[in-house]
Design a protein around this motif. Structure first.
Motif, PDB file in Angstrom:
ATOM      1  N   UNK A 297       6.158  25.328  10.179  1.00 18.61           N
ATOM      2  CA  UNK A 297       5.424  26.018   9.127  1.00 18.61           C
ATOM      3  C   UNK A 297       5.787  27.486   9.031  1.00 18.61           C
ATOM      4  N   UNK A 298       4.904  28.242   8.408  1.00 17.67           N
ATOM      5  CA  UNK A 298       5.067  29.685   8.266  1.00 17.67           C
ATOM      6  C   UNK A 298       3.783  30.333   8.769  1.00 17.67           C
TER       7      UNK A 298
ATOM      8  N   UNK B  60      -3.608  24.031   6.445  1.00 21.31           N
ATOM      9  CA  UNK B  60      -4.071  25.369   6.819  1.00 21.31           C
ATOM     10  C   UNK B  60      -4.649  25.249   8.234  1.00 21.31           C
ATOM     11  N   UNK B  61      -3.959  25.831   9.221  1.00 22.91           N
ATOM     12  CA  UNK B  61      -4.299  25.566  10.621  1.00 22.91           C
ATOM     13  C   UNK B  61      -4.772  26.812  11.386  1.00 22.91           C
ATOM     14  N   UNK B  62      -5.459  26.543  12.517  1.00 25.20           N
ATOM     15  CA  UNK B  62      -5.976  27.555  13.458  1.00 25.20           C
ATOM     16  C   UNK B  62      -7.166  28.339  12.886  1.00 25.20           C
TER      17      UNK B  62
ATOM     18  N   UNK C  85      -2.755  32.333  10.460  1.00 22.69           N
ATOM     19  CA  UNK C  85      -2.768  31.114   9.657  1.00 22.69           C
ATOM     20  C   UNK C  85      -1.404  30.449   9.774  1.00 22.69           C
ATOM     21  N   UNK C  86      -1.395  29.217  10.242  1.00 28.20           N
ATOM     22  CA  UNK C  86      -0.171  28.413  10.262  1.00 28.20           C
ATOM     23  C   UNK C  86      -0.208  27.545   9.008  1.00 28.20           C
ATOM     24  N   UNK C  87       0.711  27.787   8.082  1.00 21.40           N
ATOM     25  CA  UNK C  87       0.751  27.082   6.803  1.00 21.40           C
ATOM     26  C   UNK C  87       1.901  26.084   6.789  1.00 21.40           C
TER      27      UNK C  87
ATOM     28  N   UNK D 163       7.297  14.675   5.475  1.00 25.74           N
ATOM     29  CA  UNK D 163       7.700  15.700   6.418  1.00 25.74           C
ATOM     30  C   UNK D 163       7.592  17.096   5.836  1.00 25.74           C
ATOM     31  N   UNK D 164       7.484  18.114   6.715  1.00 27.39           N
ATOM     32  CA  UNK D 164       7.324  19.494   6.248  1.00 27.39           C
ATOM     33  C   UNK D 164       8.601  20.093   5.689  1.00 27.39           C
ATOM     34  N   UNK D 165       8.447  20.998   4.726  1.00 22.87           N
ATOM     35  CA  UNK D 165       9.555  21.798   4.208  1.00 22.87           C
ATOM     36  C   UNK D 165       9.227  23.262   4.446  1.00 22.87           C
ATOM     37  N   UNK D 166      10.159  24.140   4.151  1.00 22.36           N
ATOM     38  CA  UNK D 166       9.966  25.574   4.367  1.00 22.36           C
ATOM     39  C   UNK D 166       8.900  26.119   3.403  1.00 22.36           C
TER      40      UNK D 166
END
Length: 223
Positions: free
Chosen positions: A120-121, A164-166, A198-200, A208-211
């Motif tokens: 993530x970002x 939206x994490x943490x 925030x880990x997005x 799967x995740x992308x940038x």
């Protein structure tokens, strides 16, 4: 036409932008990204949100202005459009999820801090900062998810999932409809972290995740 404009504006709703004015300096080394240290759910998850004062006021004001400008442009576009065109504009409008942040870990980075590459970002900044939905969608799930801490998953209208994490506190529930700029929670340090951020994650079609950075830029938003 006036009635149609009113319906468009009512459907859009209002965006909530956090604007903290009492601030010191934000040091990047104080907001490192995910570590191997498991902290578990923090006490803020069920209590009052405590907004940290350790951040850069100039950066905060600049980012808040940018976020507000993005939301204002979305509103202006909706005023100009009616019916299907208004719906199309709302589907495509994205905004920055937080203000007062400093980008730290980016997508695809490798480190001993993660079991795989970073997915993530990370927007590092004061604990308790308001998190808003980056686009229109439906809240799919909320709750504590191990290393991700308090996580909200929103399915956008095109099927993309955004994580939206943490979070220190979650402000929405499964099934809620949200628009770009709607408050969904507050930044925190739950899960595997060494500081509040925030880990997005952006996952097209729920796969799967992308940038996230590239996805934001594609939607005319540059963090």
């Amino acid at each position: 036409m006036a009635g149609a404009f009113a319906l468009v504006l009512a459907a859009f709703g209002s965006a909530v932008v956090s604007d903290n004015t009492d601030a010191n300096s934000l040091r990047a080394d104080k907001y490192q990204t995910i570590s191997q240290s498991y902290t578990g759910p923090d006490e803020a998850a069920g209590g009052d949100v405590d907004i940290s004062r350790d951040f850069n006021r100039t950066t905060q004001l600049r980012q808040t202005k940018a976020q507000a400008g993005q939301t204002q442009r979305a509103q202006q576009e909706l005023v100009k459009a009616v019916g299907k065109e208004a719906t199309k504009q709302r589907l495509n409008q994205w905004v920055i999820p937080v203000t007062g942040y400093h980008l730290t870990a980016r997508f695809g980075q490798r480190s001993g801090l993660w079991s795989t590459t970073h997915t993530g970002l990370d927007f590092a900044g004061p604990a308790g900062t308001t998190i808003v939905s980056i686009a229109a969608g439906t809240v799919k799930s909320t709750g504590y998810e191990g290393a991700y801490g308090n996580r909200t998953v929103i399915t956008l209208n095109d099927g993309t999932e955004v994580w939206y994490c943490h979070q220190s506190k979650i402000a929405v529930s499964p099934g809620d409809q949200v628009g770009p700029g709607d408050v969904i929670g507050y930044t925190g340090s739950t899960g595997n972290v060494t500081g509040p951020h925030l880990h997005l994650e952006v996952r097209p079609g729920g796969g799967g995740p992308i940038d996230p950075y590239a996805a934001l830029v594609e939607h005319k938003v540059t963090p």
